[in-house]
Scaffold this motif. Structure first.
Motif, PDB file in Angstrom:
ATOM      1  N   LEU A  44      11.664   0.558  -1.352  1.00  0.00           N
ATOM      2  CA  LEU A  44      10.711   1.117  -0.398  1.00  0.00           C
ATOM      3  C   LEU A  44      10.108  -0.001   0.445  1.00  0.00           C
ATOM      4  O   LEU A  44       9.650  -1.015  -0.094  1.00  0.00           O
ATOM      5  CB  LEU A  44       9.601   1.855  -1.149  1.00  0.00           C
ATOM      6  CG  LEU A  44      10.068   3.039  -2.010  1.00  0.00           C
ATOM      7  CD1 LEU A  44       8.882   3.645  -2.764  1.00  0.00           C
ATOM      8  CD2 LEU A  44      10.758   4.107  -1.150  1.00  0.00           C
ATOM      9  N   VAL A  45      10.099   0.188   1.753  1.00  0.00           N
ATOM     10  CA  VAL A  45       9.430  -0.748   2.659  1.00  0.00           C
ATOM     11  C   VAL A  45       8.059  -0.169   2.975  1.00  0.00           C
ATOM     12  O   VAL A  45       7.954   0.964   3.462  1.00  0.00           O
ATOM     13  CB  VAL A  45      10.256  -0.961   3.949  1.00  0.00           C
ATOM     14  CG1 VAL A  45       9.503  -1.858   4.930  1.00  0.00           C
ATOM     15  CG2 VAL A  45      11.620  -1.554   3.613  1.00  0.00           C
TER      16      VAL A  45
ATOM     17  N   GLY B 299       6.379   3.876   9.140  1.00  0.00           N
ATOM     18  CA  GLY B 299       6.215   4.535  10.438  1.00  0.00           C
ATOM     19  C   GLY B 299       5.745   5.970  10.289  1.00  0.00           C
ATOM     20  O   GLY B 299       5.425   6.414   9.178  1.00  0.00           O
ATOM     21  N   PRO B 300       5.724   6.711  11.413  1.00  0.00           N
ATOM     22  CA  PRO B 300       5.276   8.109  11.372  1.00  0.00           C
ATOM     23  C   PRO B 300       6.207   8.989  10.544  1.00  0.00           C
ATOM     24  O   PRO B 300       5.782  10.007   9.999  1.00  0.00           O
ATOM     25  CB  PRO B 300       5.269   8.537  12.836  1.00  0.00           C
ATOM     26  CG  PRO B 300       6.047   7.492  13.585  1.00  0.00           C
ATOM     27  CD  PRO B 300       6.007   6.236  12.766  1.00  0.00           C
ATOM     28  N   ARG B 301       7.511   8.629  10.487  1.00  0.00           N
ATOM     29  CA  ARG B 301       8.375   9.385   9.571  1.00  0.00           C
ATOM     30  C   ARG B 301       9.325   8.435   8.846  1.00  0.00           C
ATOM     31  O   ARG B 301       9.623   7.347   9.340  1.00  0.00           O
ATOM     32  CB  ARG B 301       9.110  10.516  10.278  1.00  0.00           C
ATOM     33  CG  ARG B 301      10.252  10.118  11.167  1.00  0.00           C
ATOM     34  CD  ARG B 301      10.743  11.360  11.908  1.00  0.00           C
ATOM     35  NE  ARG B 301      12.104  11.150  12.410  1.00  0.00           N
ATOM     36  CZ  ARG B 301      13.125  11.938  12.101  1.00  0.00           C
ATOM     37  NH1 ARG B 301      12.968  12.954  11.295  1.00  0.00           N
ATOM     38  NH2 ARG B 301      14.320  11.699  12.607  1.00  0.00           N
TER      39      ARG B 301
ATOM     40  N   VAL C 160       0.858  -1.186   0.000  1.00  0.00           N
ATOM     41  CA  VAL C 160       0.000   0.000   0.000  1.00  0.00           C
ATOM     42  C   VAL C 160       0.895   1.237   0.000  1.00  0.00           C
ATOM     43  O   VAL C 160       1.585   1.506   0.983  1.00  0.00           O
ATOM     44  CB  VAL C 160      -0.909   0.009   1.252  1.00  0.00           C
ATOM     45  CG1 VAL C 160      -1.883   1.185   1.179  1.00  0.00           C
ATOM     46  CG2 VAL C 160      -1.657  -1.312   1.390  1.00  0.00           C
ATOM     47  N   PRO C 161       0.920   1.999  -1.119  1.00  0.00           N
ATOM     48  CA  PRO C 161       1.820   3.145  -1.176  1.00  0.00           C
ATOM     49  C   PRO C 161       1.293   4.325  -0.368  1.00  0.00           C
ATOM     50  O   PRO C 161       0.091   4.557  -0.324  1.00  0.00           O
ATOM     51  CB  PRO C 161       1.867   3.493  -2.670  1.00  0.00           C
ATOM     52  CG  PRO C 161       0.576   2.997  -3.222  1.00  0.00           C
ATOM     53  CD  PRO C 161       0.170   1.816  -2.384  1.00  0.00           C
ATOM     54  N   THR C 162       2.180   5.054   0.283  1.00  0.00           N
ATOM     55  CA  THR C 162       1.831   6.325   0.922  1.00  0.00           C
ATOM     56  C   THR C 162       2.053   7.420  -0.129  1.00  0.00           C
ATOM     57  O   THR C 162       2.677   7.162  -1.164  1.00  0.00           O
ATOM     58  CB  THR C 162       2.764   6.592   2.113  1.00  0.00           C
ATOM     59  OG1 THR C 162       4.105   6.617   1.609  1.00  0.00           O
ATOM     60  CG2 THR C 162       2.644   5.500   3.179  1.00  0.00           C
ATOM     61  N   PRO C 163       1.570   8.644   0.135  1.00  0.00           N
ATOM     62  CA  PRO C 163       1.853   9.738  -0.816  1.00  0.00           C
ATOM     63  C   PRO C 163       3.365   9.922  -1.025  1.00  0.00           C
ATOM     64  O   PRO C 163       3.808  10.156  -2.147  1.00  0.00           O
ATOM     65  CB  PRO C 163       1.219  10.963  -0.153  1.00  0.00           C
ATOM     66  CG  PRO C 163       0.124  10.395   0.707  1.00  0.00           C
ATOM     67  CD  PRO C 163       0.625   9.063   1.193  1.00  0.00           C
ATOM     68  N   ALA C 164       4.154   9.791   0.045  1.00  0.00           N
ATOM     69  CA  ALA C 164       5.619   9.928  -0.100  1.00  0.00           C
ATOM     70  C   ALA C 164       6.162   8.832  -1.017  1.00  0.00           C
ATOM     71  O   ALA C 164       7.029   9.079  -1.858  1.00  0.00           O
ATOM     72  CB  ALA C 164       6.295   9.856   1.269  1.00  0.00           C
ATOM     73  N   ALA C 165       5.628   7.621  -0.881  1.00  0.00           N
ATOM     74  CA  ALA C 165       6.077   6.507  -1.731  1.00  0.00           C
ATOM     75  C   ALA C 165       5.784   6.811  -3.192  1.00  0.00           C
ATOM     76  O   ALA C 165       6.618   6.557  -4.073  1.00  0.00           O
ATOM     77  CB  ALA C 165       5.381   5.208  -1.311  1.00  0.00           C
ATOM     78  N   GLU C 166       4.611   7.387  -3.445  1.00  0.00           N
ATOM     79  CA  GLU C 166       4.259   7.698  -4.834  1.00  0.00           C
ATOM     80  C   GLU C 166       5.173   8.770  -5.406  1.00  0.00           C
ATOM     81  O   GLU C 166       5.603   8.681  -6.555  1.00  0.00           O
ATOM     82  CB  GLU C 166       2.782   8.109  -4.915  1.00  0.00           C
ATOM     83  CG  GLU C 166       1.917   6.868  -5.009  1.00  0.00           C
ATOM     84  CD  GLU C 166       0.442   7.084  -4.759  1.00  0.00           C
ATOM     85  OE1 GLU C 166       0.045   8.195  -4.340  1.00  0.00           O
ATOM     86  OE2 GLU C 166      -0.312   6.114  -4.976  1.00  0.00           O
TER      87      GLU C 166
ATOM     88  N   VAL D 237      14.611  12.686   7.010  1.00  0.00           N
ATOM     89  CA  VAL D 237      14.668  11.223   7.005  1.00  0.00           C
ATOM     90  C   VAL D 237      15.473  10.775   8.227  1.00  0.00           C
ATOM     91  O   VAL D 237      16.579  11.267   8.447  1.00  0.00           O
ATOM     92  CB  VAL D 237      15.358  10.738   5.710  1.00  0.00           C
ATOM     93  CG1 VAL D 237      15.604   9.245   5.750  1.00  0.00           C
ATOM     94  CG2 VAL D 237      14.528  11.113   4.489  1.00  0.00           C
ATOM     95  N   GLY D 238      14.898   9.863   9.033  1.00  0.00           N
ATOM     96  CA  GLY D 238      15.607   9.349  10.205  1.00  0.00           C
ATOM     97  C   GLY D 238      16.551   8.218   9.833  1.00  0.00           C
ATOM     98  O   GLY D 238      16.623   7.808   8.673  1.00  0.00           O
ATOM     99  N   ARG D 239      17.295   7.729  10.822  1.00  0.00           N
ATOM    100  CA  ARG D 239      18.242   6.620  10.613  1.00  0.00           C
ATOM    101  C   ARG D 239      17.758   5.369  11.325  1.00  0.00           C
ATOM    102  O   ARG D 239      17.247   5.465  12.431  1.00  0.00           O
ATOM    103  CB  ARG D 239      19.617   6.987  11.191  1.00  0.00           C
ATOM    104  CG  ARG D 239      20.286   8.099  10.461  1.00  0.00           C
ATOM    105  CD  ARG D 239      21.186   7.539   9.382  1.00  0.00           C
ATOM    106  NE  ARG D 239      21.533   8.609   8.444  1.00  0.00           N
ATOM    107  CZ  ARG D 239      22.376   8.462   7.447  1.00  0.00           C
ATOM    108  NH1 ARG D 239      22.967   7.302   7.254  1.00  0.00           N
ATOM    109  NH2 ARG D 239      22.637   9.457   6.642  1.00  0.00           N
ATOM    110  N   GLY D 240      17.927   4.221  10.709  1.00  0.00           N
ATOM    111  CA  GLY D 240      17.533   2.977  11.355  1.00  0.00           C
ATOM    112  C   GLY D 240      18.468   1.854  10.976  1.00  0.00           C
ATOM    113  O   GLY D 240      19.535   2.102  10.432  1.00  0.00           O
ATOM    114  N   VAL D 241      18.084   0.632  11.288  1.00  0.00           N
ATOM    115  CA  VAL D 241      18.859  -0.531  10.849  1.00  0.00           C
ATOM    116  C   VAL D 241      17.920  -1.523  10.172  1.00  0.00           C
ATOM    117  O   VAL D 241      16.753  -1.627  10.519  1.00  0.00           O
ATOM    118  CB  VAL D 241      19.584  -1.272  12.010  1.00  0.00           C
ATOM    119  CG1 VAL D 241      20.678  -0.412  12.595  1.00  0.00           C
ATOM    120  CG2 VAL D 241      18.604  -1.706  13.072  1.00  0.00           C
ATOM    121  N   THR D 242      18.456  -2.244   9.207  1.00  0.00           N
ATOM    122  CA  THR D 242      17.661  -3.274   8.532  1.00  0.00           C
ATOM    123  C   THR D 242      17.581  -4.504   9.431  1.00  0.00           C
ATOM    124  O   THR D 242      18.417  -4.689  10.323  1.00  0.00           O
ATOM    125  CB  THR D 242      18.320  -3.704   7.215  1.00  0.00           C
ATOM    126  OG1 THR D 242      19.556  -4.336   7.528  1.00  0.00           O
ATOM    127  CG2 THR D 242      18.557  -2.521   6.301  1.00  0.00           C
TER     128      THR D 242
END
Ligand code: TXA
Ligand code: MG
Length: 324
Positions: free
Chosen positions: A92-93, A183-185, A73-79, A206-211
């Motif tokens: 994109l996740v 997520g929220p961001r 399900v794409p978000t507006p940002a994904a589109e 854009v935040g930082r995370g880990v896979t």
């Protein structure tokens, strides 16, 4: 393993994929080890061929954004990102669509899926001809340096997969950027072919995370704070080299330091795009040529952190990390 190429090769590779077989193919980032993502047995055989822990989810590849968004399900940002960067080195996740036939094992049982539309024309032709979501991790044994040519794939996986489609050397040479939009961001899980700056310019901070792959590998570390060892050459790696010893193999960026046993130039002119494309081939070459010349480690010259440099440094830090 069969070596396929050209238009006939693409058709043959597509037929093998439809039959549930494993076919490696070249994308603009690295070579992928492809299989039908909707076939549970095929997906399990991808993990087995790589020697990969099953809880590490796979990226599903599609010829178009429309095809990809049929499964998530794409978000507006994904589109917006898809319109700007697909086809291209961005993954994109997104939340998995209810009813998607993609096997749960491909997503390691998560309720999200990583999707990508690769930019290399032969890869897109293959995905189009196969007409299936294709799960494809990098086509190397788990933990080793990613392959950027068909010859690298043969060296790593001969006897373990059915075929490799030679699509020429990978133009980008580093894996895709992985961005989590669930997520929220937005969170950058893996720096890659599209820079965080380019993404932020389009959709904001854009935040930082880990896979999940990083999280899994981190469990094997002996003490906290060490970096995750991955993309590992055989020789140990020393970072930020400003001098080099005669028993070291040099990974040079810009004008090479004198005196190394052997030298691989990432880019003589300090071009980050050229350096990214030559990184993994260089680590493989230095492993072999360096060992022949008596080198005991690889010394890597510093690379600036901007643009693709962030992704290059991410891979170099992993290559240098203490191995569990
Ligand atoms: O450039 C690339 O992305 C290449 C080519 C072949 O497309 N593929 C690739 O796949 O690098 P792989 O499996 O080596 O790396 C996939 C990364 C892993 O770090 C995995 O943990 C993360 O993507 N990933 C996959 N599915 C995910 C999900 N649902 N949520 C978060 N991360 C995910
Ligand atoms: Mg990989």
């Amino acid at each position: 393993m069969r070596l396929l190429s050209g238009t006939a090769g693409i058709q043959e590779a597509a037929a093998l994929l439809r039959a549930g077989r494993l076919v490696a193919f070249g994308t603009e980032t690295v070579y992928g080890l492809g299989g039908d993502a909707t076939n549970g047995q095929t997906v399990a055989s991808i993990f087995a061929a790589k020697g990969r822990p099953q809880f590490n989810p796979l990226i599903c590849h599609f010829p178009t954004a429309e095809a990809a968004f049929g499964h998530v399900v794409p978000t507006p940002a994904a589109e917006r990102l898809a319109a700007a960067f697909w086809p291209g080195p961005l993954t994109l996740v997104l939340p998995r669509r209810a009813g998607s036939p993609i096997d749960l094992l491909a997503g390691a049982g998560l309720d999200t899926l990583a999707v990508r539309v690769p930019g290399h024309p032969p890869a897109r032709a293959l995905l189009e001809a196969a007409g299936l979501p294709i799960a494809a991790p990098s086509a190397n044994r788990s933990g080793a340096v990613s392959p950027t040519t068909a010859a690298h794939v043969v060296a790593d996986l001969d006897g373990r997969i059915d075929a490799v489609l030679d699509c020429g050397p990978a133009a980008v040479g580093l894996e895709s950027t992985v961005l989590d939009l669930t997520g929220p961001r937005p969170v950058l899980l893996r720096p890659g072919g599209i820079s965080a700056e380019a993404i932020a310019a389009l959709i904001g901070p854009v935040g930082r995370g880990v896979t999940p792959a990083d999280a899994e590998a981190a469990r094997g570390l002996r003490s906290p704070g060490l970096l995750v060892s991955h993309y590992a050459p055989v020789l140990p790696v020393r970072l930020n080299a400003t001098t080099v010893a005669e028993n070291e193999a040099l990974l040079a960026f810009g004008p090479a330091l004198p005196g190394a046993a052997v030298t691989w130039a990432l880019s003589k002119t300090g071009d980050l795009t050229e350096a990214a494309a030559r990184l993994f081939a260089g680590l493989r070459w230095l492993d072999q040529a360096g060992a022949r010349m008596g080198a005991v480690r690889i010394a890597a010259m510093p690379v600036p952190e901007d643009g693709l440099g962030a992704a290059i440094n991410d891979r170099l830090r992993r290559a240098a990390a203490t191995r569990p």
